[in-house]
Design a protein around this motif. Structure first.
Motif, PDB file in Angstrom:
ATOM      1  N   GLY A   1       1.911 -11.907  -0.620  1.00 46.35           N
ATOM      2  CA  GLY A   1       1.217 -10.806  -1.233  1.00 46.35           C
ATOM      3  C   GLY A   1       2.080  -9.586  -1.392  1.00 46.35           C
ATOM      4  O   GLY A   1       3.317  -9.728  -1.810  1.00 46.35           O
ATOM      5  N   LEU A   2       1.277  -8.499  -1.585  1.00 40.46           N
ATOM      6  CA  LEU A   2       1.757  -7.267  -2.320  1.00 40.46           C
ATOM      7  C   LEU A   2       2.910  -6.582  -1.397  1.00 40.46           C
ATOM      8  O   LEU A   2       2.395  -6.202  -0.148  1.00 40.46           O
ATOM      9  N   MET A   3       4.065  -6.112  -1.758  1.00 38.40           N
ATOM     10  CA  MET A   3       4.971  -5.399  -0.637  1.00 38.40           C
ATOM     11  C   MET A   3       5.757  -4.432  -1.725  1.00 38.40           C
ATOM     12  O   MET A   3       6.015  -4.584  -2.907  1.00 38.40           O
ATOM     13  N   TRP A   4       6.300  -3.619  -0.861  1.00 42.27           N
ATOM     14  CA  TRP A   4       7.239  -2.731  -1.501  1.00 42.27           C
ATOM     15  C   TRP A   4       8.679  -2.947  -0.973  1.00 42.27           C
ATOM     16  O   TRP A   4       9.220  -2.956   0.031  1.00 42.27           O
ATOM     17  N   VAL A   5       9.683  -3.050  -2.144  1.00 45.43           N
ATOM     18  CA  VAL A   5      10.869  -3.440  -1.884  1.00 45.43           C
ATOM     19  C   VAL A   5      11.976  -2.345  -2.491  1.00 45.43           C
ATOM     20  O   VAL A   5      11.411  -1.901  -3.425  1.00 45.43           O
ATOM     21  N   ASN A   6      12.823  -1.986  -1.904  1.00 50.30           N
ATOM     22  CA  ASN A   6      13.711  -0.859  -2.636  1.00 50.30           C
ATOM     23  C   ASN A   6      13.917  -1.527  -3.796  1.00 50.30           C
ATOM     24  O   ASN A   6      14.565  -2.432  -4.075  1.00 50.30           O
ATOM     25  N   PRO A   7      13.982  -0.248  -4.928  1.00 54.02           N
ATOM     26  CA  PRO A   7      14.123  -0.811  -6.299  1.00 54.02           C
ATOM     27  C   PRO A   7      15.506  -0.910  -6.554  1.00 54.02           C
ATOM     28  O   PRO A   7      15.861  -1.660  -7.630  1.00 54.02           O
TER      29      PRO A   7
ATOM     30  N   THR B   1       0.806  -1.335   0.007  1.00 55.72           N
ATOM     31  CA  THR B   1       0.170   0.190   0.129  1.00 55.72           C
ATOM     32  C   THR B   1       0.872   1.148   0.183  1.00 55.72           C
ATOM     33  O   THR B   1       0.423   2.105  -0.467  1.00 55.72           O
ATOM     34  N   ALA B   2       1.927   1.231   0.859  1.00 49.67           N
ATOM     35  CA  ALA B   2       2.667   2.256   0.797  1.00 49.67           C
ATOM     36  C   ALA B   2       3.328   2.682  -0.723  1.00 49.67           C
ATOM     37  O   ALA B   2       3.593   3.762  -1.060  1.00 49.67           O
ATOM     38  N   GLY B   3       3.929   1.559  -1.285  1.00 48.87           N
ATOM     39  CA  GLY B   3       4.349   1.947  -2.499  1.00 48.87           C
ATOM     40  C   GLY B   3       3.288   2.370  -3.365  1.00 48.87           C
ATOM     41  O   GLY B   3       3.637   3.234  -4.547  1.00 48.87           O
ATOM     42  N   VAL B   4       2.011   1.720  -3.645  1.00 45.38           N
ATOM     43  CA  VAL B   4       1.178   2.391  -4.415  1.00 45.38           C
ATOM     44  C   VAL B   4       0.855   3.915  -4.210  1.00 45.38           C
ATOM     45  O   VAL B   4       0.454   4.752  -4.936  1.00 45.38           O
ATOM     46  N   LEU B   5       0.515   4.074  -2.714  1.00 48.11           N
ATOM     47  CA  LEU B   5       0.468   5.668  -2.469  1.00 48.11           C
ATOM     48  C   LEU B   5       1.513   6.486  -2.850  1.00 48.11           C
ATOM     49  O   LEU B   5       1.383   7.692  -3.362  1.00 48.11           O
ATOM     50  N   ALA B   6       2.792   5.932  -2.807  1.00 48.95           N
ATOM     51  CA  ALA B   6       3.864   7.090  -3.223  1.00 48.95           C
ATOM     52  C   ALA B   6       3.868   7.068  -4.613  1.00 48.95           C
ATOM     53  O   ALA B   6       4.116   8.221  -5.229  1.00 48.95           O
ATOM     54  N   GLY B   7       3.673   5.917  -5.388  1.00 50.00           N
ATOM     55  CA  GLY B   7       3.506   6.180  -6.864  1.00 50.00           C
ATOM     56  C   GLY B   7       2.468   7.140  -7.283  1.00 50.00           C
ATOM     57  O   GLY B   7       2.545   7.876  -8.290  1.00 50.00           O
ATOM     58  N   ALA B   8       1.417   6.867  -6.607  1.00 51.35           N
ATOM     59  CA  ALA B   8       0.026   7.753  -7.034  1.00 51.35           C
ATOM     60  C   ALA B   8       0.379   9.336  -6.498  1.00 51.35           C
ATOM     61  O   ALA B   8      -0.012  10.109  -7.511  1.00 51.35           O
ATOM     62  N   LEU B   9       0.972   9.540  -5.721  1.00 51.10           N
ATOM     63  CA  LEU B   9       1.405  10.876  -5.440  1.00 51.10           C
ATOM     64  C   LEU B   9       2.153  11.418  -6.415  1.00 51.10           C
ATOM     65  O   LEU B   9       2.090  12.539  -6.874  1.00 51.10           O
ATOM     66  N   GLY B  10       3.550  10.707  -6.739  1.00 57.74           N
ATOM     67  CA  GLY B  10       4.447  11.159  -7.744  1.00 57.74           C
ATOM     68  C   GLY B  10       3.541  11.325  -8.994  1.00 57.74           C
ATOM     69  O   GLY B  10       3.940  12.488  -9.709  1.00 57.74           O
ATOM     70  N   ALA B  11       2.848  10.598  -9.345  1.00 55.87           N
ATOM     71  CA  ALA B  11       2.158  10.672 -10.627  1.00 55.87           C
ATOM     72  C   ALA B  11       1.366  11.524 -10.818  1.00 55.87           C
ATOM     73  O   ALA B  11       1.083  12.605 -11.576  1.00 55.87           O
TER      74      ALA B  11
ATOM     75  N   LEU C   1       8.573   6.713  -9.681  1.00 54.43           N
ATOM     76  CA  LEU C   1       9.156   5.615 -10.139  1.00 54.43           C
ATOM     77  C   LEU C   1       9.702   4.533  -9.015  1.00 54.43           C
ATOM     78  O   LEU C   1       9.673   3.333  -8.932  1.00 54.43           O
ATOM     79  N   PHE C   2      10.077   5.379  -7.973  1.00 54.14           N
ATOM     80  CA  PHE C   2      10.295   4.568  -6.659  1.00 54.14           C
ATOM     81  C   PHE C   2       9.010   3.822  -6.052  1.00 54.14           C
ATOM     82  O   PHE C   2       8.971   2.574  -5.570  1.00 54.14           O
ATOM     83  N   GLY C   3       7.876   4.633  -6.101  1.00 56.01           N
ATOM     84  CA  GLY C   3       6.733   3.885  -5.684  1.00 56.01           C
ATOM     85  C   GLY C   3       6.460   2.751  -6.446  1.00 56.01           C
ATOM     86  O   GLY C   3       5.991   1.915  -5.909  1.00 56.01           O
ATOM     87  N   PHE C   4       6.197   2.943  -7.798  1.00 57.24           N
ATOM     88  CA  PHE C   4       5.786   1.863  -8.669  1.00 57.24           C
ATOM     89  C   PHE C   4       6.789   0.911  -8.816  1.00 57.24           C
ATOM     90  O   PHE C   4       6.436  -0.522  -8.946  1.00 57.24           O
ATOM     91  N   GLY C   5       8.164   1.237  -9.086  1.00 60.66           N
ATOM     92  CA  GLY C   5       9.134   0.263  -9.311  1.00 60.66           C
ATOM     93  C   GLY C   5       9.561  -0.804  -8.040  1.00 60.66           C
ATOM     94  O   GLY C   5      10.081  -1.691  -8.560  1.00 60.66           O
ATOM     95  N   GLY C   6       9.255  -0.237  -7.112  1.00 58.57           N
ATOM     96  CA  GLY C   6       9.506  -1.277  -5.868  1.00 58.57           C
ATOM     97  C   GLY C   6       8.520  -2.340  -5.581  1.00 58.57           C
ATOM     98  O   GLY C   6       8.607  -2.937  -4.608  1.00 58.57           O
ATOM     99  N   LEU C   7       7.545  -2.288  -6.212  1.00 60.28           N
ATOM    100  CA  LEU C   7       6.424  -3.359  -5.811  1.00 60.28           C
ATOM    101  C   LEU C   7       6.715  -4.655  -6.033  1.00 60.28           C
ATOM    102  O   LEU C   7       7.067  -4.905  -7.409  1.00 60.28           O
TER     103      LEU C   7
END
Length: 391
Positions: free
Chosen positions: A192-198, A104-114, A161-167
């Motif tokens: 499940g879905l998680m965010w990893v440093n790209p 969820t954190a990665g999706v929110l960060a990617g959405a904010l960046g977009a 990029l960091f938000g969506f690329g780390g999913l």
């Protein structure tokens, strides 16, 4: 003073030699001609050694007195195999959990960046009219792409990029081994879905319970007989860090460990024993699959534990002779069965002849002397043996 002259025989003439005198000081007589070298005469007539006066009796090893029976030598069971010292691995290379964030954190960060990129483009006036109408934004002329607009676009783009690329998606039975700039950063076993440093390097490892069925592995038994063995190994990855980074290919390492352990186990026991061999009933062979499986599992587990592999069982599915040995063994078994059949038939014929002759003489049907008895036994043996052969 008068001098006494001593005459010498021709055989004793010759130049003095270092070994030309005997122990008593007399000159040794030497035979010499043109074709042979000088041979001392006393060597031609050496005395023969005196024969031993002690009579040697035939040696008997541990024979039972009064029976003449030789003892049965029981084959000792080999000592249990001990695992060798495990190879040394970096002690700091131990699996540890990696730091990850929920997806969820990665999706929110990617959405904010977009969203920031879209607003910065609208602010600069470079957003297409169709996008403006679709988003419902008011018409804005914009001041163009300047320094603040570029900085906003760069920051929002990097965040997207960091938000969506780390999913990443974690699966059951799979793990991620993470490394950053050549350094181990941890293992992810979450699902499940998680965010990893790209920026980290991900290596997927299968941690499920697995089995490996080998091909026919060549080996030899304790007697040097060539064999072909198929092994089934049940294993799993226990330490992902050592399995991925401690060895180049952990699956290839496991196969080589199985081959090495199999060679050690099979070289200690014979494949089979003859039923008439001394101590055959108490001797262990490769037909005892339970003992062979236990020893093989113990050795493979000790070798594979160094690279983070857990071996549950390593059992041979089939122990067969090599093709060239199998042909020889088949001929031997056929010959043994044929000899056993002949012995059985001969025993039956002899019993039948004996019973027939006994009944004839016991009931007084015939009176036979030795010659007639031998002739009757011969005829009956030929007849009965021919009858058995026609069956």
């Amino acid at each position: 003073m008068s001098t006494t002259t001593t005459s010498h025989s021709p055989e004793s003439e010759g130049p003095p030699e270092a070994g030309g005198r005997e122990a008593g000081g007399r000159g040794a007589r030497i035979i010499r001609n043109e074709a042979t070298t000088e041979i001392p005469v006393h060597l031609l007539f050496r005395d023969e050694p005196e024969p031993l006066s002690v009579a040697l009796a035939p040696a008997v090893v541990n024979r039972r007195r009064g029976t003449g029976e030789q003892p049965r030598i029981a084959r000792r069971a080999p000592a249990p195999l001990r695992p060798r010292r495990a190879p040394e691995v970096d002690p700091d290379l131990v699996e540890r959990p990696a730091r990850v964030l929920p997806g969820t954190a990665g999706v929110l960060a990617g959405a904010l960046g977009a969203t920031g990129c879209v607003l910065a483009s609208w602010w600069a006036g470079v957003l297409p009219p169709l996008a403006v109408d679709a988003l419902g934004l008011p018409v804005h002329a914009g001041a163009g792409l300047g320094g603040p607009q570029w900085a906003t676009l760069a920051g929002c783009g990097a965040l997207a990029l960091f938000g969506f690329g780390g999913l990443a998606r974690g699966r059951t039975g799979r793990a991620w081994v993470l490394g950053l700039f050549g350094r181990y950063r941890g293992t992810v076993r979450r699902t499940g879905l998680m965010w990893v440093n790209p920026l980290v390097l991900r290596r997927r490892i299968d941690v499920r319970l697995r089995h490996w069925r080998s091909e026919a592995i060549p080996a030899v038994d304790a007697n040097g007989v060539a064999l072909r063995v198929v092994v089934l190994v049940v294993w799993r990855v226990r330490d992902t860090a050592r399995a991925a980074l401690g060895v180049e290919d952990h699956q290839l390492y496991l196969r080589e460990c199985v081959e090495a352990a199999l060679a050690r186990v099979l070289a200690r026991l014979p494949a089979d024993l003859s039923p008439n061999a001394p101590g055959a009933a108490d001797s262990a062979t490769l037909r005892n699959t339970e003992a062979v499986s236990d020893a093989l599992t113990r050795l493979v587990a000790a070798e594979a534990a160094a690279v983070g592999l857990q071996v549950y069982s390593a059992q041979p599915l089939g122990v067969e002779y090599a093709p060239e040995i199998a042909a020889v063994m088949q001929r031997r078994r056929i010959a043994a069965l044929d000899a056993q059949h002949r012995d059985t038939v001969l025993t039956s014929v002899v019993d039948s002849v004996e019973d027939t002759v006994t009944r004839l003489t016991a009931r007084g049907l015939v009176e036979l002397d030795d010659y007639e008895r031998k002739a009757l036994v011969k005829d009956l043996t030929v007849a009965f043996y021919t009858g058995h052969g026609d069956r």
